[in-house]
Write an enzyme that holds these catalytic residues in place. Structure first.
Site, mmCIF file in Angstrom:
data_model
loop_
_atom_site.group_PDB
_atom_site.id
_atom_site.type_symbol
_atom_site.label_atom_id
_atom_site.label_comp_id
_atom_site.label_asym_id
_atom_site.label_seq_id
_atom_site.Cartn_x
_atom_site.Cartn_y
_atom_site.Cartn_z
ATOM 1 N N ASP A 30 0.835 -1.202 0.000
ATOM 2 C CA ASP A 30 0.000 0.000 0.000
ATOM 3 C C ASP A 30 0.874 1.258 0.000
ATOM 4 O O ASP A 30 1.662 1.466 0.930
ATOM 5 C CB ASP A 30 -0.859 -0.085 1.286
ATOM 6 C CG ASP A 30 -1.917 0.989 1.369
ATOM 7 O OD1 ASP A 30 -2.221 1.613 0.346
ATOM 8 O OD2 ASP A 30 -2.451 1.191 2.480
ATOM 9 N N ASP B 229 -10.266 4.902 -0.581
ATOM 10 C CA ASP B 229 -10.870 3.910 0.320
ATOM 11 C C ASP B 229 -12.401 3.933 0.311
ATOM 12 O O ASP B 229 -13.027 4.995 0.277
ATOM 13 C CB ASP B 229 -10.410 4.150 1.759
ATOM 14 C CG ASP B 229 -8.930 3.814 1.954
ATOM 15 O OD1 ASP B 229 -8.219 3.630 0.947
ATOM 16 O OD2 ASP B 229 -8.513 3.743 3.116
HETATM 17 C C1 GLA Z 1 -4.915 2.680 3.271
HETATM 18 C C2 GLA Z 1 -5.550 1.575 2.421
HETATM 19 C C3 GLA Z 1 -6.547 0.806 3.269
HETATM 20 C C4 GLA Z 1 -5.857 0.226 4.495
HETATM 21 C C5 GLA Z 1 -5.156 1.326 5.282
HETATM 22 C C6 GLA Z 1 -4.287 0.772 6.389
HETATM 23 O O1 GLA Z 1 -5.849 3.642 3.642
HETATM 24 O O2 GLA Z 1 -6.164 2.120 1.293
HETATM 25 O O3 GLA Z 1 -7.149 -0.217 2.509
HETATM 26 O O4 GLA Z 1 -4.913 -0.738 4.068
HETATM 27 O O5 GLA Z 1 -4.327 2.114 4.444
HETATM 28 O O6 GLA Z 1 -3.633 1.771 7.106
#
Ligand code: GLA
Length: 395
Positions: free
Chosen positions: A155, A214
């Protein structure tokens, strides 16, 4: 560019190439983030979830990956630079936990980030330091291999900060190269929130790539993500998938009808299906939805052809996905009112000037089956509740 530079770059790309056979259909599993976020994560939750994946029938329905998202890590790396698990949250450690997961016939996934920080360090005040994999890619893959990890969520999390000089796709290519050299097949799920059109480049390295920011458990969020998928279908297929983020089915914020439409849309989009609810205490209704064979068969169709919206009449959308043995038409009512083929629908259709839309409707399969009820359904008799989706499958 001089010839030898081209050759070197090509060779480098080759060494990062993924094994497409690892994701012939969109990956399915569970991920801790949507429900447990950073501070609800623990060994107890993970073990309980592993048991629930089995007991609920989800594992046998295809949900095979149990992915532990951010906040599994100790506050700092060990003396040799290796990542460690958080000893309070995971008292038995990750190797043991991986064995527990495997013993239940599941696969084990973990979360890492390519820069210096993970997203929870940035956005949830997780009080750790230097957890990012920058400069540690090989070491971190060796750690994953030692723990029996089968799936990596990687990520972005501002990986270009802190003087790393990282950019896309390079940051992901570095990890893909380390994974390609690993003595264990590991699915690579990458996330840079769709910022650099990853669908155009990520297919060389990753098995799934986030196309959006997200999700949250609201109809508005689900619709926003769905609307951003138009035009991406041609980039997905067996081995590599567009990922509009994990499921919110079973989490507060969506009505039962909205949760069903959410899952149906993800199935039509050939999106990965990573459940994101508390499986230990889900309702029978949520379990029946998540394991619904008709919807999952659309999702996992071996042709791997991503569906898309083909027409829109006001708040009514027509979707279509090709299948190995036919196709599915989806009708989605985005409005807050009922729509009915016998009244509103017919006038909507009569008014429609959209040629493609008319063709899609004309193609509604004769003798089609309503995917949700399994009953024979005619295109002329549908009736949709607010936010309801209807899938009609035919040859
Ligand atoms: C980002 C990702 C999420 C999750 C968080 C964890 O926001 O997009 O899916 O993995 O980090 O901190």
């Amino acid at each position: 560019m001089p010839f030898d530079t081209v050759v070197t770059e090509t060779a480098l790309k080759e060494t990062a190439r993924k094994d497409s056979a690892l994701a012939p259909t969109p990956p399915m599993g569970w991920n801790s983030w949507n429900r447990f976020r950073c501070y609800g994560l623990s060994e107890e939750v993970v073990l309980g979830t592993a048991d629930a994946l089995v007991a609920s029938g989800m594992r046998d329905a295809g949900y095979e990956y149990l992915v532990i998202d951010d906040c599994w890590q100790a506050m700092a790396r060990g003396a040799d630079g290796s990542l460690l698990s958080n000893p309070e949250r995971f008292p038995h450690g990750m190797k043991w936990l991986g064995e527990q997961i495997h013993a239940r016939g599941l696969k084990f996934g973990l979360y890492l980030a390519p820069g210096r920080q993970t997203c929870a360090m940035l956005y949830d005040s997780y009080p750790a330091r230097e957890l990012g994999s920058f400069g540690n890619e090989e070491l971190d893959v060796a750690t994953l291999v030692g723990w029996g990890v089968d799936y990596l969520k990687y990520d972005w999390c501002q990986a270009d900060a802190g003087g790393t000089g990282l950019s896309y796709p390079g940051a992901f290519e570095r990890m893909a190269r380390a994974l390609a050299a690993a003595p264990r097949p590991i699915v690579l799920s990458i996330s840079e929130y769709g910022k650099s059109k990853p669908w155009e480049w990520a297919g060389d390295y990753a098995h799934l790539w986030r196309t959006t920011s997200d999700i949250n458990a609201s109809w508005r969020s689900v619709m926003r993500l769905v609307d951003s998928q138009h035009g991406l279908a041609r980039f997905a297929g067996p081995g590599g998938w567009n990922d509009p983020d994990m499921l919110e089915v079973g989490n507060d914020g969506l009505t039962p009808v909205e949760a069903r439409s959410h899952l149906m849309l993800w199935a039509m989009l050939a999106a990965p299906l990573m459940a994101g609810n508390d499986l230990r205490e889900m309702s029978a209704e949520t379990r029946e939805l998540l394991t619904h064979r008709g919807i999952l068969d659309v999702s996992q169709d071996a042709l791997g052809w991503q569906g898309e919206r083909v027409a829109r009449f006001g708040q009514l959308e027509i979707w279509r996905r090709e299948l190995g043995d036919g196709h599915v038409i989806g009708l989605l009512n985005r409005s807050r009112a009922w729509v009915d083929a016998a009244s509103d629908g017919v006038s909507l259709l009569a008014d429609a000037r959209d040629g493609a839309g008319m063709r899609a409707l004309a193609a509604l399969p004769e003798g089609a089956v309503d995917v949700w009820t399994g009953a024979a359904a005619s295109a002329a008799s549908w009736r949709l509740a607010p936010h309801e989706m209807l899938l009609l499958r035919g040859r």
